[in-house]
Design a protein around this motif. Structure first.
Motif, PDB file in Angstrom:
ATOM      1  N   ALA A   1       7.031   3.783   8.828  1.00 38.84           N
ATOM      2  CA  ALA A   1       6.428   3.372   7.192  1.00 38.84           C
ATOM      3  C   ALA A   1       7.227   2.166   6.740  1.00 38.84           C
ATOM      4  O   ALA A   1       8.482   2.035   7.064  1.00 38.84           O
ATOM      5  CB  ALA A   1       6.779   4.620   6.344  1.00 38.84           C
ATOM      6  N   TYR A   2       6.416   1.339   6.350  1.00 37.69           N
ATOM      7  CA  TYR A   2       6.910   0.036   5.765  1.00 37.69           C
ATOM      8  C   TYR A   2       6.691  -0.108   4.202  1.00 37.69           C
ATOM      9  O   TYR A   2       5.624   0.160   3.668  1.00 37.69           O
ATOM     10  CB  TYR A   2       5.837  -1.203   6.333  1.00 37.69           C
ATOM     11  CG  TYR A   2       6.250  -1.382   7.836  1.00 37.69           C
ATOM     12  CD1 TYR A   2       7.232  -1.942   8.104  1.00 37.69           C
ATOM     13  CD2 TYR A   2       5.542  -0.472   8.872  1.00 37.69           C
ATOM     14  CE1 TYR A   2       7.483  -2.146   9.558  1.00 37.69           C
ATOM     15  CE2 TYR A   2       5.818  -0.705   9.995  1.00 37.69           C
ATOM     16  CZ  TYR A   2       6.845  -1.485  10.502  1.00 37.69           C
ATOM     17  OH  TYR A   2       7.047  -1.480  12.042  1.00 37.69           O
ATOM     18  N   SER A   3       7.743  -0.429   3.482  1.00 40.46           N
ATOM     19  CA  SER A   3       7.765  -0.348   2.162  1.00 40.46           C
ATOM     20  C   SER A   3       6.937  -1.703   1.541  1.00 40.46           C
ATOM     21  O   SER A   3       6.490  -1.402   0.113  1.00 40.46           O
ATOM     22  CB  SER A   3       9.108  -0.741   1.556  1.00 40.46           C
ATOM     23  OG  SER A   3       9.753  -1.862   1.844  1.00 40.46           O
ATOM     24  N   GLY A   4       6.546  -2.642   2.144  1.00 40.34           N
ATOM     25  CA  GLY A   4       5.952  -3.821   1.883  1.00 40.34           C
ATOM     26  C   GLY A   4       7.130  -4.719   1.035  1.00 40.34           C
ATOM     27  O   GLY A   4       6.655  -5.906   0.369  1.00 40.34           O
ATOM     28  N   LYS A   5       8.382  -4.416   1.307  1.00 41.64           N
ATOM     29  CA  LYS A   5       9.285  -5.194   0.343  1.00 41.64           C
ATOM     30  C   LYS A   5      10.363  -5.838   1.581  1.00 41.64           C
ATOM     31  O   LYS A   5      10.555  -5.056   2.413  1.00 41.64           O
ATOM     32  CB  LYS A   5      10.220  -4.729  -0.476  1.00 41.64           C
ATOM     33  CG  LYS A   5       9.315  -4.164  -1.810  1.00 41.64           C
ATOM     34  CD  LYS A   5      10.327  -3.789  -2.687  1.00 41.64           C
ATOM     35  CE  LYS A   5      10.235  -2.205  -2.991  1.00 41.64           C
ATOM     36  NZ  LYS A   5      11.028  -1.663  -4.088  1.00 41.64           N
TER      37      LYS A   5
END
Length: 108
Positions: free
Chosen positions: A68-72
């Protein structure tokens, strides 16, 4: 699990063959006369390596696709670059975040 790994095929002018690579195990590669041979070879090699790692109790890297990637993320740049980006964003009437995100998407 190795079926979820990130594979890439590229051409090696030095070897005169296609090279199969795996992002999660960057030390591995496989040469093949065709892109299909390079992909098949690297997939077999990764599966063998993962099996050996499990047998020896070594940690096996998880597939990037399953993470999962937070986008930050934070990146440090020289102050001059920060200033130039802030000016450019102001001139374009967008946030610096939007400016940098668009550039990364374009160049990534």
């Amino acid at each position: 699990m190795s079926d979820h790994y990130t594979y890439r095929i590229t051409w090696s002018a030095e070897d005169g063959e296609h090279v199969g690579l795996c992002a999660e195990l960057p030390s591995l590669s496989w040469l093949g006369a065709t892109p299909g041979e390079a992909l098949s070879g690297i997939r077999r090699l990764v599966a063998e390596c993962v099996d050996d790692m499990r047998t020896n109790g070594e940690p096996v890297p998880g597939p990037m696709a399953d993470r999962a990637y937070s986008g930050k993320f934070m990146v440090r740049v020289p102050p001059e670059t920060h200033r130039a980006l802030a000016i450019r964003a102001a001139e374009e009437g967008v946030s610096m975040n939007r400016l940098v995100s668009a550039r990364l998407a374009r160049d990534g």
